[in-house]
Write an enzyme that holds these catalytic residues in place. Structure first.
Site, mmCIF file in Angstrom:
data_model
loop_
_atom_site.group_PDB
_atom_site.id
_atom_site.type_symbol
_atom_site.label_atom_id
_atom_site.label_comp_id
_atom_site.label_asym_id
_atom_site.label_seq_id
_atom_site.Cartn_x
_atom_site.Cartn_y
_atom_site.Cartn_z
ATOM 1 N N GLU A 1 0.857 -1.181 0.000
ATOM 2 C CA GLU A 1 0.000 0.000 0.000
ATOM 3 C C GLU A 1 0.892 1.230 0.000
ATOM 4 O OE1 GLU A 1 -2.960 0.187 3.134
ATOM 5 O OE2 GLU A 1 -2.769 2.365 3.274
ATOM 6 N N GLU B 1 -2.427 11.836 3.073
ATOM 7 C CA GLU B 1 -3.211 11.289 4.186
ATOM 8 C C GLU B 1 -3.014 12.143 5.429
ATOM 9 O OE1 GLU B 1 -4.323 6.928 6.037
ATOM 10 O OE2 GLU B 1 -2.241 7.299 5.455
#
Length: 315
Positions: A128, A133
């Protein structure tokens, strides 16, 4: 006279235009997901017809918008506040993503992300990559990797950001991943939106690993390939300078930990990260879930405004 031979991996990587998403291209190139949030957020991901009918997803010739509901009080027995999670139909391995975004979701309880994960392997196999974020009232972006075991990063490396963690293994420290916090305060949240957004770029190759760059809208130096990707069918990245985050392959074998990835944009609330730090985020005395359920007006800024996403694949 002497001659020098170069192996393919020692040559500068070059990339050709493969996909571009502008405006309604997102409707044809991405899938609206409706499953329960894997991060246990207080969110109800809606399908594409519902999102269009309720104006949570819409586009014009130059922009794509996706947002959370900012009008309804949420029923206690529902999954949570209506929001959007989209995943690209296509997957990409060695490539460059160039994202031009004017506004990202911001505010208490929010947890937006622009990231990628394996198309074919059950998570965390295939890896990932979190490009954008953050949670709540954060102002600095966090780029991270989450992988299977035996993937670590050196504490000091060629990047302008600050190393937050070095073990990428999802089994370590409750899936913290190996993260780099950006040093520019406008790289996330309300400060990001106040300057009209920015460009983000991510490069991944088997020989250099994964790098993420950030250029604010008011930056005096943005590479031409980033500012004007529509002029280019072929790009290099050698002139882009020091990345904000770098994840080299020296202690993390690329082929073992990463395969072709789908692209994801999502917006969840509370959950495993935003919810766990909500009490210390300066968002008041309520619980995160109560805040999400009973304050729809607090989510007026919980939206993505995207100008374009270009994908160049390695030649």
């Amino acid at each position: 006279m002497s001659s020098v031979c170069f192996s393919p991996s020692s040559l500068p990587a070059s990339f050709t235009l493969h996909d571009k998403f502008i405006g309604s291209d997102f409707f044809s190139g991405f899938d609206w997901k409706t499953f329960d949030d894997p991060t246990h957020g207080r969110v109800n991901y809606v399908d594409k017809p519902t999102s269009i009918a309720t104006n949570l997803s819409y586009a014009d010739n130059t922009k794509f918008f996706m947002r959370a509901d900012a009008h309804q009080v949420v029923s206690a027995n529902s999954r949570g506040r209506d929001s959007i999670r989209i995943e690209s139909f296509s997957a990409y391995d060695q490539s460059v993503f160039i994202l031009d975004v004017e506004h990202m979701p911001a505010g208490c309880a929010t947890w937006p992300a622009f990231w990628s994960f394996s198309q074919s392997s059950p998570w965390p196999q295939g890896g990932e990559i979190d490009i954008i974020e953050g949670v709540n009232l954060n102002t600095n972006n966090l780029a991270s990797l989450h992988t299977t075991p035996n993937c670590t990063m050196p504490e000091v490396r060629f990047q302008s950001g600050q190393t937050e963690s070095t073990n990428c293994d999802t089994n370590f420290n409750y899936n913290q991943g190996c993260g780099t916090s950006f040093t520019q305060r406008s790289s996330y949240g309300f400060p990001f939106n106040s300057i009209g957004g920015a460009w983000y770029a991510m490069r991944r190759t088997q020989d250099t690993g994964i790098q993420v760059w950030y250029w604010p809208r008011n930056s005096w130096w943005v590479p031409l390939e980033v500012r004007y990707p529509f002029f280019f069918t072929h790009i290099g990245t050698e002139s882009w300078g020091e990345p904000d985050a770098s994840f080299p392959v020296k202690e993390c074998d690329y082929s073992t930990h990463f395969d072709s990835h789908k692209i994801v944009f999502d917006l969840t609330f509370c959950g495993d990260w935003a919810g766990n730090v909500f009490a210390s985020a300066g968002c008041g005395n309520s619980t995160c879930v109560d805040f999400v359920d009973n304050n729809p007006e607090k989510f007026q800024e919980a939206y993505w405004d995207i100008n374009s996403l270009y994908v160049f694949k390695r030649v």
